[in-house]
Design a protein around this motif. Structure first.
Motif, PDB file in Angstrom:
ATOM      1  N   SER A 177       0.852  -1.182  -0.051  1.00  8.31           N
ATOM      2  CA  SER A 177       0.006  -0.039  -0.007  1.00  8.31           C
ATOM      3  C   SER A 177       0.922   1.019  -0.025  1.00  8.31           C
ATOM      4  N   TYR A 291      -7.243  -0.773   3.843  1.00  5.49           N
ATOM      5  CA  TYR A 291      -5.803  -0.445   3.137  1.00  5.49           C
ATOM      6  C   TYR A 291      -5.965   0.439   1.981  1.00  5.49           C
ATOM      7  N   ARG A 292      -6.932   0.440   1.138  1.00  6.70           N
ATOM      8  CA  ARG A 292      -6.953   1.477  -0.116  1.00  6.70           C
ATOM      9  C   ARG A 292      -7.316   2.915   0.241  1.00  6.70           C
TER      10      ARG A 292
END
Length: 319
Positions: A177, A291-292
């Motif tokens: 990420s 997470y995005r």
């Protein structure tokens, strides 16, 4: 971490570690037959951690690091670090010292001493120094060899260092990420500023001053329009057309929060919207949505989500 050196060969060790760090002179002060070396490293974007040990009494004299900074922490044994004409310090287990990009130094290793290092790019450090002093960056930043400034600072640095090591050794989400990696890198740099003695000759912290509402609105718009990007405090200040410290003061005065706190709330809202849109879909998980939007700690994400929306994110996704 990946082991790059496990050798009794002085020349091989010098060549590999010179490539990993900077060109340096490596001399064995004791019996050459007792020489051994171990070196390993791992990273996520923005940070590299490494481990280094010499098995004989050894003197290392590198060139200045130039493009990066090292925070060194002794795991066992002792080293004496010397900056010719400036400082000298003996460092023991658990203690740290900082090697900035401009410093000439030598490290005298006792047999069997082992250390870990956290490596940060010079650009990251110089921007963090500008942010903490409230000046336009980047700012040439140097550090003393004196280690952490207090016991509480030592505990704070140990905490962020442990988090960085967990991301590398445990192959955490920062590897995949970019947003999490950027935020953790910036937090590490900011923590370094607060826990070790920063030297910035001729630079004084600017007074925050008073910022009009338009500056806050511009920064808010940037946070909302670019929430999916790895924004920094400096990015938001640039959007607001003020210094980072002035923007922080303005957000506290007008919104009762910080610029990065506001950005985090925006991202939490986007995650909520995405979970709502994916309601009932089996191919979407809370983790991937979190997470995005830059939330690397799922427990903390769930807690913040529950505080704002009154229930767990999984409930939103399930419908």
């Amino acid at each position: 971490m990946r082991t790059l050196v496990l050798s009794n060969d002085l020349d091989e060790t010098r060549e590999i570690i010179s490539t990993a760090y900077s060109p340096y002179r490596l001399s064995v002060l004791g019996d050459p037959k007792e020489f051994s070396a171990w070196y390993a490293e791992g990273s996520f974007p923005g940070v590299t951690v490494s481990g280094l040990q010499y098995g004989a009494e050894t003197l290392v004299a590198p060139q200045p690091l130039d493009s990066y900074l090292l925070v060194c922490q002794l795991v066992r044994g002792r080293v004496k670090v010397v900056s010719p004409g400036r400082e000298e310090r003996v460092v023991g287990p658990g203690e740290t010292y900082v090697l900035d990009p401009y410093r000439r130094f030598q490290v005298h290793w006792a047999p069997g001493a082992r250390m870990t290092t956290v490596r940060l790019a010079r650009e990251t450090i110089e921007q963090a120094a500008a942010d903490v002093l409230g000046v336009e960056g980047p700012l040439r930043a140097r550090f003393t060899l004196s280690g952490t400034i207090s016991p509480s600072a030592a505990r704070s640095w140990a905490g962020i260092s442990a988090a960085v090591h967990r991301e590398v050794l445990g192959e955490g989400v920062a590897r995949s990420s970019p947003l999490v990696a950027t935020q953790l890198t910036q937090t590490t740099a900011a923590m370094l500023m607060e826990t070790h003695q920063l030297v910035t000759d001729g630079v004084d912290a600017q007074r925050p001053g008073v910022v009009a509402h338009p500056a806050v609105r511009r920064a808010m718009a940037a946070a909302e329009e670019r929430a999916d990007q790895p924004l920094t405090l400096s990015d938001l200040a640039a959007a607001g057309r003020v210094s980072p410290r002035a923007l922080q003061e303005a957000f506290r005065r007008h919104l009762g929060t910080t610029p990065l706190g506001y950005l985090r709330e925006v991202r939490l809202g986007r995650a909520h919207e995405e979970l709502l849109a994916a309601r009932g879909r089996a191919d979407v998980t809370v983790a991937e949505v979190a997470y995005r939007w830059g939330f690397g700690n799922l427990g903390r994400f769930a807690g913040e989500y529950r505080r704002k929306y009154g229930h767990a994110p999984s409930r939103t996704l399930r419908g």
